[in-house]
Scaffold this active site. Structure first.
Site, mmCIF file in Angstrom:
data_model
loop_
_atom_site.group_PDB
_atom_site.id
_atom_site.type_symbol
_atom_site.label_atom_id
_atom_site.label_comp_id
_atom_site.label_asym_id
_atom_site.label_seq_id
_atom_site.Cartn_x
_atom_site.Cartn_y
_atom_site.Cartn_z
ATOM 1 N N GLY A 12 0.819 -1.212 0.000
ATOM 2 C CA GLY A 12 0.000 0.000 0.000
ATOM 3 C C GLY A 12 0.850 1.258 0.000
ATOM 4 N N VAL A 14 1.382 3.659 2.313
ATOM 5 C CA VAL A 14 2.261 3.831 3.469
ATOM 6 C C VAL A 14 3.278 2.694 3.533
ATOM 7 C CG1 VAL A 14 2.346 3.957 5.990
ATOM 8 C CG2 VAL A 14 0.545 5.164 4.741
ATOM 9 N N ARG A 111 -5.089 3.091 19.262
ATOM 10 C CA ARG A 111 -4.265 4.246 19.631
ATOM 11 C C ARG A 111 -4.649 4.816 20.992
ATOM 12 N NH1 ARG A 111 -4.541 7.341 13.908
ATOM 13 N NH2 ARG A 111 -2.811 6.309 12.826
ATOM 14 N N CYS A 150 -1.892 11.311 11.069
ATOM 15 C CA CYS A 150 -1.037 12.246 10.332
ATOM 16 C C CYS A 150 -1.381 13.708 10.603
ATOM 17 C CB CYS A 150 -1.100 11.960 8.829
ATOM 18 S SG CYS A 150 -2.773 11.850 8.163
ATOM 19 N N GLY A 180 -3.200 11.312 2.068
ATOM 20 C CA GLY A 180 -3.626 10.824 3.374
ATOM 21 C C GLY A 180 -4.768 9.835 3.300
ATOM 22 N N LYS A 205 -10.033 11.980 16.050
ATOM 23 C CA LYS A 205 -8.655 11.540 16.282
ATOM 24 C C LYS A 205 -7.794 12.701 16.771
ATOM 25 C CE LYS A 205 -8.871 7.973 12.690
ATOM 26 N NZ LYS A 205 -8.418 7.580 11.329
ATOM 27 N N HIS A 242 0.248 18.089 4.961
ATOM 28 C CA HIS A 242 -0.937 18.618 5.639
ATOM 29 C C HIS A 242 -0.613 19.991 6.223
ATOM 30 C CE1 HIS A 242 -2.832 14.913 4.920
ATOM 31 N NE2 HIS A 242 -2.914 14.408 6.137
#
Length: 346
Positions: A12, A14, A111, A150, A180, A205, A242
């Site tokens: 992928g 990333v 997370r 991110c 992203g 997030k 970003h």
């Protein structure tokens, strides 16, 4: 000391960044790549539709893609980097940790779990000690560590620099690059000549991860920072980088120069992938910076860039920028891996 590592979800967007960043790494030797069952058995060069501007490293291109499971992995890997979709990661990562693997993961699952370190090495390296709590509670021989989203990782270093002034409240509006969302995440007809003022789950997030990252760990329990954070997240037609507009309310009343100095002097980490200066700050002579195309690759894509610092009635406002697939994703996980190696967890 060299450590043999693997990349989960290596084909992928990333995952490809992981492969790129690990090429020639002084500490990590990439020895294993995994992907979906459909790619298992192919060479990495065959399985990966390579999208980056550097070629696939020859030795990695020749690796055979494995299935993403504990049974399919070699047992001599010291560390796994994960870029799996969160739904897959939620099922696979605990099995890998139970099997004894240490996983540095970019995936969003877990997370905010109380016993999972959510770590930016320059900001909260001491949170890594949550691994002891995690192993006690889950009975794992391995460990799971996460890097933040991110958009969160772009803002939090600048907020960490402001905590000395009594950080009380944060409002942020993001202008986020299409990478992203992954290569197929946003169609060209949706984003060209347009901006999309919603990114599913992104605002929550930013609002929660930032408080965990800035929180305090007492050796047994982590307490989140008590600042209030509100985010508005927007997708715009830039490829990488970003950009975020931040409004920070502070208990103290620092000058603009004091704010710039606090950011510019915030220390990096003594790790291979950490830039010497974590935050580059533009002064009043460059009010138009940072900009994604101009500034995303500062510090090899690992530096946060800030500018446009101005006073507000209750604090300051400024802009900040980071490369979302390097500092905001694969690079953040690699840096966490370096921290794990440096502190003896591997």
């Amino acid at each position: 000391m060299s450590h043999r590592v693997g990349v989960l979800g290596a084909t992928g967007a990333v995952g490809q960044r992981f492969v790129q960043l690990l090429d020639g790494h002084p500490t990590f030797e990439l020895a294993c790549v995994t992907a979906s069952d459909a790619s298992a058995g192919d060479s990495y060069a065959e399985a990966a539709k390579w999208r980056l501007d550097t070629p696939i490293p020859d030795e990695v291109g020749e690796l055979t893609v494995r299935e993403t499971s504990a049974e399919a992995l070699p047992d001599d890997l010291d560390l796994l980097f994960s870029s799996l979709p969160s739904g897959v990661a939620a099922e696979v990562e605990p099995d890998l940790c139970e099997a004894g693997y240490v996983v540095s993961s970019n995936s969003s699952n877990d997370r905010l779990a109380d016993d999972v370190p959510l770590t930016i090495p320059e900001i909260n390296p001491g949170h890594l000690d949550l691994i002891e709590v995690q192993r006690d509670e889950r009975g794992w021989d391995g460990a799971l560590i996460k890097n933040p989203n991110c958009s969160t990782i772009t803002m939090v270093p600048t907020l960490a620099a402001l905590t000395e002034f009594g950080l009380e409240r944060v409002h942020v509006s993001t202008l986020q690059a299409v990478s992203g969302a992954g290569y197929s995440g946003v169609t060209s007809m949706e984003i060209i000549d347009n901006a999309v003022p919603h990114i599913g789950g992104e605002e929550a997030k930013m609002e929660t991860e930032s408080r965990k990252l800035l929180g305090e760990f007492d050796g047994a329990e982590l307490t989140h920072h008590d600042a209030e954070v509100a985010a508005s997240c927007n997708r715009i037609p830039t490829i990488d980088g970003h950009l975020e507009n931040v409004f920070a309310e502070l208990a103290d009343d620092p000058s603009v120069d004091e704010v710039r100095e606090a950011m510019a002097s915030y220390p990096g980490a003594d790790l291979h992938s950490s830039p010497e200066s974590l935050i580059h700050v533009f002064g009043a002579d460059h009010p138009e910076r940072p900009q994604p195309r101009m500034d995303r690759m500062r510090g090899d894509g690992m530096q946060v860039v800030a500018g446009g610092v101005q006073p507000t009635p209750r604090g300051v406002k400024y802009n900040c920028l980071a490369h979302n697939t390097i500092r905001g994703a694969a690079g953040a996980s690699v840096l966490n891996g370096e921290l794990l190696a440096d502190t003896g967890w591997l």
